[in-house]
Design a protein around this motif. Structure first.
Motif, PDB file in Angstrom:
ATOM      1  N   PRO A   1      45.665  41.524  48.385  1.00 18.88           N
ATOM      2  CA  PRO A   1      44.660  41.757  49.427  1.00 18.88           C
ATOM      3  C   PRO A   1      44.139  40.432  49.980  1.00 18.88           C
ATOM      4  O   PRO A   1      44.146  39.411  49.293  1.00 18.88           O
ATOM      5  CB  PRO A   1      43.561  42.518  48.698  1.00 18.88           C
ATOM      6  CG  PRO A   1      43.785  42.285  47.252  1.00 18.88           C
ATOM      7  CD  PRO A   1      45.200  41.884  47.053  1.00 18.88           C
ATOM      8  N   LYS A   2      43.681  40.469  51.216  1.00 17.66           N
ATOM      9  CA  LYS A   2      43.148  39.252  51.844  1.00 17.66           C
ATOM     10  C   LYS A   2      41.790  38.876  51.261  1.00 17.66           C
ATOM     11  O   LYS A   2      41.495  37.707  51.101  1.00 17.66           O
ATOM     12  CB  LYS A   2      43.039  39.457  53.349  1.00 17.66           C
ATOM     13  CG  LYS A   2      44.392  39.551  54.043  1.00 17.66           C
ATOM     14  CD  LYS A   2      44.200  39.729  55.528  1.00 17.66           C
ATOM     15  CE  LYS A   2      45.453  39.810  56.337  1.00 17.66           C
ATOM     16  NZ  LYS A   2      46.654  40.269  55.771  1.00 17.66           N
ATOM     17  N   VAL A   3      40.967  39.875  50.971  1.00 13.10           N
ATOM     18  CA  VAL A   3      39.631  39.625  50.425  1.00 13.10           C
ATOM     19  C   VAL A   3      39.335  40.619  49.306  1.00 13.10           C
ATOM     20  O   VAL A   3      39.959  41.670  49.209  1.00 13.10           O
ATOM     21  CB  VAL A   3      38.528  39.737  51.512  1.00 13.10           C
ATOM     22  CG1 VAL A   3      38.696  38.680  52.580  1.00 13.10           C
ATOM     23  CG2 VAL A   3      38.495  41.117  52.111  1.00 13.10           C
ATOM     24  N   CYS A   4      38.363  40.281  48.510  1.00 13.19           N
ATOM     25  CA  CYS A   4      37.927  41.136  47.400  1.00 13.19           C
ATOM     26  C   CYS A   4      37.170  42.345  47.949  1.00 13.19           C
ATOM     27  O   CYS A   4      36.311  42.206  48.828  1.00 13.19           O
ATOM     28  CB  CYS A   4      37.033  40.332  46.457  1.00 13.19           C
ATOM     29  SG  CYS A   4      36.308  41.309  45.126  1.00 13.19           S
TER      30      CYS A   4
ATOM     31  N   CYS B   1      41.178  34.498  48.166  1.00 11.56           N
ATOM     32  CA  CYS B   1      42.061  33.878  47.171  1.00 11.56           C
ATOM     33  C   CYS B   1      42.111  34.653  45.858  1.00 11.56           C
ATOM     34  O   CYS B   1      41.890  34.093  44.784  1.00 11.56           O
ATOM     35  CB  CYS B   1      41.659  32.436  46.917  1.00 11.56           C
ATOM     36  SG  CYS B   1      41.723  31.417  48.382  1.00 11.56           S
ATOM     37  N   LEU B   2      42.385  35.941  45.926  1.00  5.82           N
ATOM     38  CA  LEU B   2      42.500  36.735  44.711  1.00  5.82           C
ATOM     39  C   LEU B   2      43.727  36.311  43.917  1.00  5.82           C
ATOM     40  O   LEU B   2      44.756  35.961  44.486  1.00  5.82           O
ATOM     41  CB  LEU B   2      42.587  38.221  45.056  1.00  5.82           C
ATOM     42  CG  LEU B   2      41.235  38.900  45.282  1.00  5.82           C
ATOM     43  CD1 LEU B   2      40.639  38.527  46.611  1.00  5.82           C
ATOM     44  CD2 LEU B   2      41.373  40.374  45.160  1.00  5.82           C
ATOM     45  N   TRP B   3      43.634  36.359  42.623  1.00  7.20           N
ATOM     46  CA  TRP B   3      44.720  35.975  41.730  1.00  7.20           C
ATOM     47  C   TRP B   3      45.498  37.208  41.318  1.00  7.20           C
ATOM     48  O   TRP B   3      44.938  38.289  41.139  1.00  7.20           O
ATOM     49  CB  TRP B   3      44.190  35.343  40.456  1.00  7.20           C
ATOM     50  CG  TRP B   3      43.315  34.163  40.620  1.00  7.20           C
ATOM     51  CD1 TRP B   3      43.275  33.275  41.664  1.00  7.20           C
ATOM     52  CD2 TRP B   3      42.326  33.710  39.692  1.00  7.20           C
ATOM     53  NE1 TRP B   3      42.338  32.311  41.448  1.00  7.20           N
ATOM     54  CE2 TRP B   3      41.732  32.550  40.233  1.00  7.20           C
ATOM     55  CE3 TRP B   3      41.881  34.162  38.468  1.00  7.20           C
ATOM     56  CZ2 TRP B   3      40.737  31.847  39.585  1.00  7.20           C
ATOM     57  CZ3 TRP B   3      40.890  33.462  37.816  1.00  7.20           C
ATOM     58  CH2 TRP B   3      40.326  32.323  38.384  1.00  7.20           C
TER      59      TRP B   3
ATOM     60  N   PHE C   1      44.828  42.601  40.903  1.00  4.99           N
ATOM     61  CA  PHE C   1      44.365  41.299  41.367  1.00  4.99           C
ATOM     62  C   PHE C   1      42.944  41.071  40.880  1.00  4.99           C
ATOM     63  O   PHE C   1      42.165  42.007  40.752  1.00  4.99           O
ATOM     64  CB  PHE C   1      44.437  41.226  42.890  1.00  4.99           C
ATOM     65  CG  PHE C   1      45.825  41.443  43.407  1.00  4.99           C
ATOM     66  CD1 PHE C   1      46.706  40.389  43.507  1.00  4.99           C
ATOM     67  CD2 PHE C   1      46.267  42.712  43.746  1.00  4.99           C
ATOM     68  CE1 PHE C   1      48.003  40.585  43.948  1.00  4.99           C
ATOM     69  CE2 PHE C   1      47.560  42.921  44.189  1.00  4.99           C
ATOM     70  CZ  PHE C   1      48.425  41.857  44.285  1.00  4.99           C
ATOM     71  N   ARG C   2      42.615  39.793  40.641  1.00  2.00           N
ATOM     72  CA  ARG C   2      41.288  39.432  40.131  1.00  2.00           C
ATOM     73  C   ARG C   2      40.629  38.449  41.082  1.00  2.00           C
ATOM     74  O   ARG C   2      41.244  37.486  41.531  1.00  2.00           O
ATOM     75  CB  ARG C   2      41.413  38.798  38.753  1.00  2.00           C
ATOM     76  CG  ARG C   2      40.078  38.529  38.100  1.00  2.00           C
ATOM     77  CD  ARG C   2      40.282  38.193  36.645  1.00  2.00           C
ATOM     78  NE  ARG C   2      39.016  38.127  35.942  1.00  2.00           N
ATOM     79  CZ  ARG C   2      38.434  36.990  35.596  1.00  2.00           C
ATOM     80  NH1 ARG C   2      39.005  35.839  35.863  1.00  2.00           N
ATOM     81  NH2 ARG C   2      37.287  37.012  34.967  1.00  2.00           N
ATOM     82  N   CYS C   3      39.374  38.698  41.354  1.00  2.00           N
ATOM     83  CA  CYS C   3      38.597  37.833  42.245  1.00  2.00           C
ATOM     84  C   CYS C   3      38.006  36.691  41.415  1.00  2.00           C
ATOM     85  O   CYS C   3      37.304  36.945  40.431  1.00  2.00           O
ATOM     86  CB  CYS C   3      37.493  38.623  42.922  1.00  2.00           C
ATOM     87  SG  CYS C   3      36.418  37.609  43.960  1.00  2.00           S
ATOM     88  N   PRO C   4      38.235  35.428  41.815  1.00  2.00           N
ATOM     89  CA  PRO C   4      37.657  34.312  41.067  1.00  2.00           C
ATOM     90  C   PRO C   4      36.140  34.193  41.252  1.00  2.00           C
ATOM     91  O   PRO C   4      35.455  33.595  40.429  1.00  2.00           O
ATOM     92  CB  PRO C   4      38.377  33.091  41.626  1.00  2.00           C
ATOM     93  CG  PRO C   4      38.819  33.498  42.979  1.00  2.00           C
ATOM     94  CD  PRO C   4      39.072  34.978  42.913  1.00  2.00           C
TER      95      PRO C   4
END
Length: 177
Positions: free
Chosen positions: A27-30, A37-39, A64-67
């Motif tokens: 995804p582009k955003v959380c 910049c999701l991992w 995906f994980r949001c930093p």
């Protein structure tokens, strides 16, 4: 962020994409905080192949994980229905028979499904139908010509499969199953 990715309408395409281009699911955003910049955060597995042999099971679903907020999210291909055991194609066939007037018991017998499952899907469509029709009509003008809900859904299914309609609704931030 949208939970359903418009690409990969078949399970085989999804499995190839997860192996070859997993970034296509990123995804582009959380969804939670809007951070970028999701991992990649691994995957979980779903039993998505309902065929007799189930040879494509288990199907990986990328996470995906949001930093920023440290929460996770996952992305599903068009072929896997969120929060439901059965695929979109079977649900569409069941709903089509119900729309043309078949009884719940008859439809359950035809597809060897539980009566309660068929009834739950039918009540789900009736409960959310007005909202779904509003959003789909605003996106597809030709669906606005349908006079009633039965005509609307028959026209909608003639134009696109249920999985695509649900992906558009998910894109409009509607809660789809």
């Amino acid at each position: 962020m949208h939970r359903i990715v418009f690409a990969f309408p078949t399970l085989e395409q999804h499995l190839r994409a997860v192996r070859a281009t997993p970034q296509s699911y990123r995804p582009k955003v959380c969804i939670h905080c809007g951070g970028a910049c999701l991992w990649c955060h691994g995957c979980y597995h779903r039993k998505a192949d309902r065929g007799e042999d189930g040879s494509l099971n288990p199907a990986p679903v990328p996470r995906f994980r949001c930093p920023t907020c440290r929460r996770t999210c996952s992305r599903l291909p068009l072929c896997i229905c969120p929060r439901r055991w059965y695929d979109w194609a079977l649900q569409q066939q069941v709903l089509l028979l119900l729309l043309i007037g078949a009884s719940l018991r008859r439809v359950a017998a035809v597809f060897a499904l539980s009566y309660h499952t068929v009834r739950r899907w039918w009540h789900w469509l009736q409960a959310h139908g007005a909202t779904f029709m509003f959003h789909l009509r605003s996106r597809f003008a030709e669906l606005g010509r349908a006079a009633d809900s039965t005509t609307f859904w028959l026209t909608c299914f003639a134009r696109m499969p249920l999985c695509e309609a649900m992906a558009w609704l998910d894109h409009d931030d509607q809660d789809v199953p």
